[in-house]
Motif scaffolding. Structure first.
Motif, mmCIF file in Angstrom:
data_model
loop_
_atom_site.group_PDB
_atom_site.id
_atom_site.type_symbol
_atom_site.label_atom_id
_atom_site.label_comp_id
_atom_site.label_asym_id
_atom_site.label_seq_id
_atom_site.Cartn_x
_atom_site.Cartn_y
_atom_site.Cartn_z
ATOM 1 N N VAL B 349 -5.439 1.044 40.057
ATOM 2 C CA VAL B 349 -6.054 0.606 38.803
ATOM 3 C C VAL B 349 -4.995 0.230 37.760
ATOM 4 O O VAL B 349 -5.256 -0.556 36.855
ATOM 5 C CB VAL B 349 -7.017 1.654 38.192
ATOM 6 C CG1 VAL B 349 -8.180 1.907 39.114
ATOM 7 C CG2 VAL B 349 -6.301 2.947 37.853
ATOM 8 N N TRP B 350 -3.788 0.768 37.933
ATOM 9 C CA TRP B 350 -2.712 0.428 37.003
ATOM 10 C C TRP B 350 -2.137 -0.962 37.287
ATOM 11 O O TRP B 350 -1.809 -1.720 36.378
ATOM 12 C CB TRP B 350 -1.607 1.486 37.090
ATOM 13 C CG TRP B 350 -0.333 1.052 36.438
ATOM 14 C CD1 TRP B 350 -0.008 1.138 35.118
ATOM 15 C CD2 TRP B 350 0.783 0.418 37.081
ATOM 16 N NE1 TRP B 350 1.234 0.599 34.909
ATOM 17 C CE2 TRP B 350 1.737 0.149 36.092
ATOM 18 C CE3 TRP B 350 1.048 0.049 38.407
ATOM 19 C CZ2 TRP B 350 2.956 -0.466 36.382
ATOM 20 C CZ3 TRP B 350 2.252 -0.570 38.703
ATOM 21 C CH2 TRP B 350 3.194 -0.800 37.700
ATOM 22 N N ALA B 351 -2.042 -1.308 38.572
ATOM 23 C CA ALA B 351 -1.344 -2.538 38.962
ATOM 24 C C ALA B 351 -2.182 -3.776 38.645
ATOM 25 O O ALA B 351 -3.407 -3.722 38.638
ATOM 26 C CB ALA B 351 -1.011 -2.492 40.446
ATOM 27 N N ASP B 352 -1.472 -4.886 38.396
ATOM 28 C CA ASP B 352 -2.165 -6.146 38.156
ATOM 29 C C ASP B 352 -2.482 -6.868 39.457
ATOM 30 O O ASP B 352 -3.449 -7.627 39.533
ATOM 31 C CB ASP B 352 -1.292 -7.063 37.283
ATOM 32 C CG ASP B 352 -1.291 -6.603 35.833
ATOM 33 O OD1 ASP B 352 -2.311 -6.030 35.407
ATOM 34 O OD2 ASP B 352 -0.286 -6.805 35.135
ATOM 35 N N THR B 353 -1.633 -6.679 40.453
ATOM 36 C CA THR B 353 -1.818 -7.389 41.725
ATOM 37 C C THR B 353 -1.587 -6.414 42.881
ATOM 38 O O THR B 353 -0.897 -5.401 42.715
ATOM 39 C CB THR B 353 -0.792 -8.532 41.871
ATOM 40 O OG1 THR B 353 0.520 -7.946 41.897
ATOM 41 C CG2 THR B 353 -0.880 -9.517 40.730
ATOM 42 N N PRO B 354 -2.138 -6.735 44.065
ATOM 43 C CA PRO B 354 -1.869 -5.878 45.229
ATOM 44 C C PRO B 354 -0.374 -5.744 45.511
ATOM 45 O O PRO B 354 0.102 -4.695 45.913
ATOM 46 C CB PRO B 354 -2.584 -6.608 46.371
ATOM 47 C CG PRO B 354 -3.665 -7.376 45.707
ATOM 48 C CD PRO B 354 -3.117 -7.794 44.378
#
Lengths: 263, 447
Positions: B349-354
């Motif tokens: 949930v923190w990351a913008d992309t995989p």
């Protein structure tokens, strides 16, 4: 409730299904929608047109409950409408996103069954809803094939069918015909017209003017975060001072000819 | 649709997708097994079989060819910690070749037994022995030193104490006169021992159970020189063939690989966003908490499956006794699967992309695995206080404390040590899930 009963209820209901008043939404310092006003009549297909960055997707996302924290009000069938915070309100909506929002490794039937469950279709009505979805998508013969084996047009049709699975009163379509061949596009048009005939209300965004002119009862033109004009094609043409013009010429007159590269 | 029904529907869908991608699923389950196998084999066999001692590869060149030098080489071969090359029966190699092997890193050490070794030993002089070594390999050097002592005692049949002690004192700076006195004194001691070994009845204790000479092992005399009472604390249920490194390896790989496996599952949240299905689910009538809860349940179930397969494999191949206490095993497995899931969800949930999620999680998992003791027992490292604090702050440390507590120390989940490890992990689950939920609401659901 039978179809006739539902039709009677709808006939007695207010003519305006969705009313958006003075809606404003910002992404940080950037105002995406600035005091937009919009009315959507029950049983119509309302085209939502605008150049890139005009605020169409943001407006649609606010209506769908995907964005909260906007200013302004929304009413649905005469009652306050807050879909971002109210699951029951969201059940009155169906969304057909621009992306092919499908699970490639599930079959068409499994996709429909999963979303039917998530969209609150009762267990006893689910098989019928799935069957109707397959028919709407024209995929009865390929029901058990995995979606990854489908063509782009087949996926688009399934994308539409999933949005309508639970029989929502208002169906929001975000460029539903991107990248499909003429046959599938025609099938989609027929499906949309069939939905309108069944009493659904549709809000339809597209960059294809001829699609909007062919399908939509009325057109709302957005420009710079505002709804600058609403009406039939003829009304818009008259308003733009070009009564003989087609929708594309009217659109360019209302929104200007400069390039728009905003997202 | 209520929260739990919606979450169950999402978890069911994700499990179906997980099992449908057979290649991906098999890779996800087989990779940890492959690593457990490799690390387990390395730990089991490279560290001296069941002895738990490391093996140092030593090339020995016997240039003397005497009976004494042969006894010396045989003594070296008998030392558990050394792997003496060439093996018995294999062709001998020359000193130059042995030096080259050490130089090339093929051997840790080479021992050259020079001409005159046997004579020197017989005369009580220092024998010609050369040790070729890489000075950077300090640990191996110490083990070779212990091996040399044992082999020398064996070769001299116990009569090496006088010259060994004299030689030591000479190297410490003692004068030749002092050395001679030491050797004379040691020779007196040696003579008494020789008489005892020879069966002199005068020197035998009246209540001795066995003849003085029976089983007398001069080579190991120094090991037992300090009088201690050995008190074994090995739990009775611990499998006989289980050594500490093997238990560490199976637990460590299970802990680390579960984090990688569940990170891949958590990233499906970002994939749902990218492919548009998340928008569709958010517009559905299902409670929005259900989406996160469904992913949590899915990851938890996959995690339990992965652990079950890894532990079953560990039991089958290495006999680690993992199913001795099923309740403790289930409690620890559920706890770790939940903690690793919470970690995965928080990163997702923190990351913008995989790609961001995979990059950050790989870094964090590898660092936590190393500090938490998944690769080697971190307790043996001499850490500064702050590093010790950091080690205890890693999630993997507490997971390892739990699994090693069960595998090696044979503790039950009611033991205070395990209870503490379990409580810390559940504390992390609560905090991380709460944080993930807050971030999820803000970033994914429009507040």
């Amino acid at each position: 409730m039978g179809v006739r009963g539902l039709a009677t209820v709808r006939a007695m209901a207010p003519a305006t299904l969705l009313e958006v008043e003075d809606l404003t939404y910002s992404y940080g310092d950037r105002h995406a929608v600035r005091g937009a006003n919009l009315q959507c009549h029950r049983g119509e297909i309302l085209g939502l047109l605008g150049p890139n960055g005009a605020g169409k997707t943001t407006l649609l996302s606010c209506v769908a409950g995907l964005l909260g924290g906007f200013r302004g009000t929304m009413q649905f069938a005469g009652a306050p409408f807050r879909p971002a915070h109210d699951a029951a309100a969201r059940l009155q909506l169906g969304l057909v996103p621009q992306e092919l929002a499908l699970y490639d490794d599930l079959s068409a039937r499994e996709n429909l069954a999963f979303f039917a469950r998530m969209q609150g279709v009762p267990a006893e009505r689910r098989p019928a809803a799935v069957r109707r979805g397959l028919e709407l998508a024209g995929l009865v013969d390929r029901a058990d094939d995995r979606v990854r084996t489908f063509s782009g047009g087949m996926k688009r049709r399934l994308n539409l069918a999933i949005g309508d699975l639970h029989g929502p009163e208002l169906l929001l379509l975000d460029e539903p015909t991107v990248g499909v061949d003429p046959q599938s596009r025609n099938h989609l048009f027929e499906s949309l017209q069939a939905l309108r005939a069944a009493g659904r209300t549709l809000v339809y965004t597209s960059h294809y003017m001829e699609e909007v002119q062919r399908l939509c009862d009325r057109v709302a033109v957005m420009h710079d975060g505002r709804v600058v004009a609403v009406g039939t094609t003829a009304e818009l043409a008259a308003r733009a001072g070009t009564p003989e013009a087609n929708l594309e010429q009217v659109f360019l007159t209302l929104t200007g000819r400069s390039l728009r590269d905003d997202a | 649709m209520n929260l739990f029904a919606a979450a169950a529907t999402i978890a069911q869908k994700d499990l179906r997708l997980f099992f449908r991608d057979r290649t991906g699923m098999l890779l996800g389950l087989l990779l940890p097994i492959a690593l457990v196998t490799v690390f387990g084999m390395v730990m089991k066999f490279a560290f001296g079989g069941g002895s738990g001692m490391p093996k140092v590869v030593v090339y020995v060149v016997d240039e003397d060819g005497s009976d004494a030098s042969a006894k010396f080489v045989a003594g070296l071969r008998a030392v558990d910690m050394l792997s003496v090359q060439p093996r018995a029966g294999e062709p001998a190699i020359a000193a130059a070749a042995a030096r080259q092997l050490v130089h090339d890193g093929e051997a840790h050490h080479a021992i050259l037994v020079g001409k005159g070794y046997g004579d020197a030993l017989a005369d009580g002089k220092e024998p010609p022995l050369t040790v070729v070594r890489d000075p950077g390999r300090a640990m191996e050097a110490r083990l070779v030193g212990i091996g040399l002592m044992q082999a020398t005692m064996a070769a001299a049949e116990g009569r090496s104490m006088p010259w060994l002690m004299g030689s030591v004192m000479r190297r410490q700076g003692m004068s030749e006169a002092g050395v001679a006195r030491v050797r004379t004194s040691m020779q007196m001691v040696q003579d008494v021992i020789d008489r005892f070994v020879a069966g002199d009845g005068e020197l035998k204790a009246a209540d001795a159970a066995k003849p003085a000479t029976a089983g007398f092992d001069m080579a190991s005399l120094f090991e037992d020189m300090v009088p201690v009472v050995h008190e074994d604390v090995q739990p009775p249920a611990r499998p006989k063939n289980l050594n500490h490194q093997l238990a560490q390896s199976v637990a460590g790989m299970a802990v680390m690989m579960l984090m990688f496996g569940l990170m891949a599952c958590s990233v499906t949240l970002l994939q749902e966003r990218d492919q548009g299905t998340l928008r569709r689910l958010l517009v559905s009538g299902a409670p929005r908490q259900a989406l996160l809860l469904g992913k949590f349940v899915f990851c938890l179930l996959v995690g339990l499956l992965q652990l079950a397969i890894m532990f079953a494999y560990g039991e089958l191949v290495f006999g680690i006794g993992v199913f001795r206490d099923p309740i403790t095993l289930v409690v620890l497995a559920v706890t770790w699967a939940a903690a690793a899931t919470a970690f995965g969800m928080l990163v997702a949930v923190w990351a913008d992309t995989p790609k961001q999620a995979e990059g950050v999680s790989t870094l964090l998992i590898l660092v936590m695995a190393a500090l938490g003791g998944c690769w080697f027992p971190i307790q043996i490292a001499d850490l500064p206080w702050w590093a010790d604090v950091v080690t205890h702050a890693t999630l993997t440390h507490w997971a390892m404390a739990g699994f090693q507590g069960m595998f090696w120390h044979q503790k039950a989940c009611t033991d205070p040590v395990l209870l503490r490890a379990i409580a810390v992990q559940w504390g992390f689950v609560l905090v991380a899930t709460w944080l993930a939920w807050r971030i999820w609401r803000r970033r994914f659901t429009g507040g």
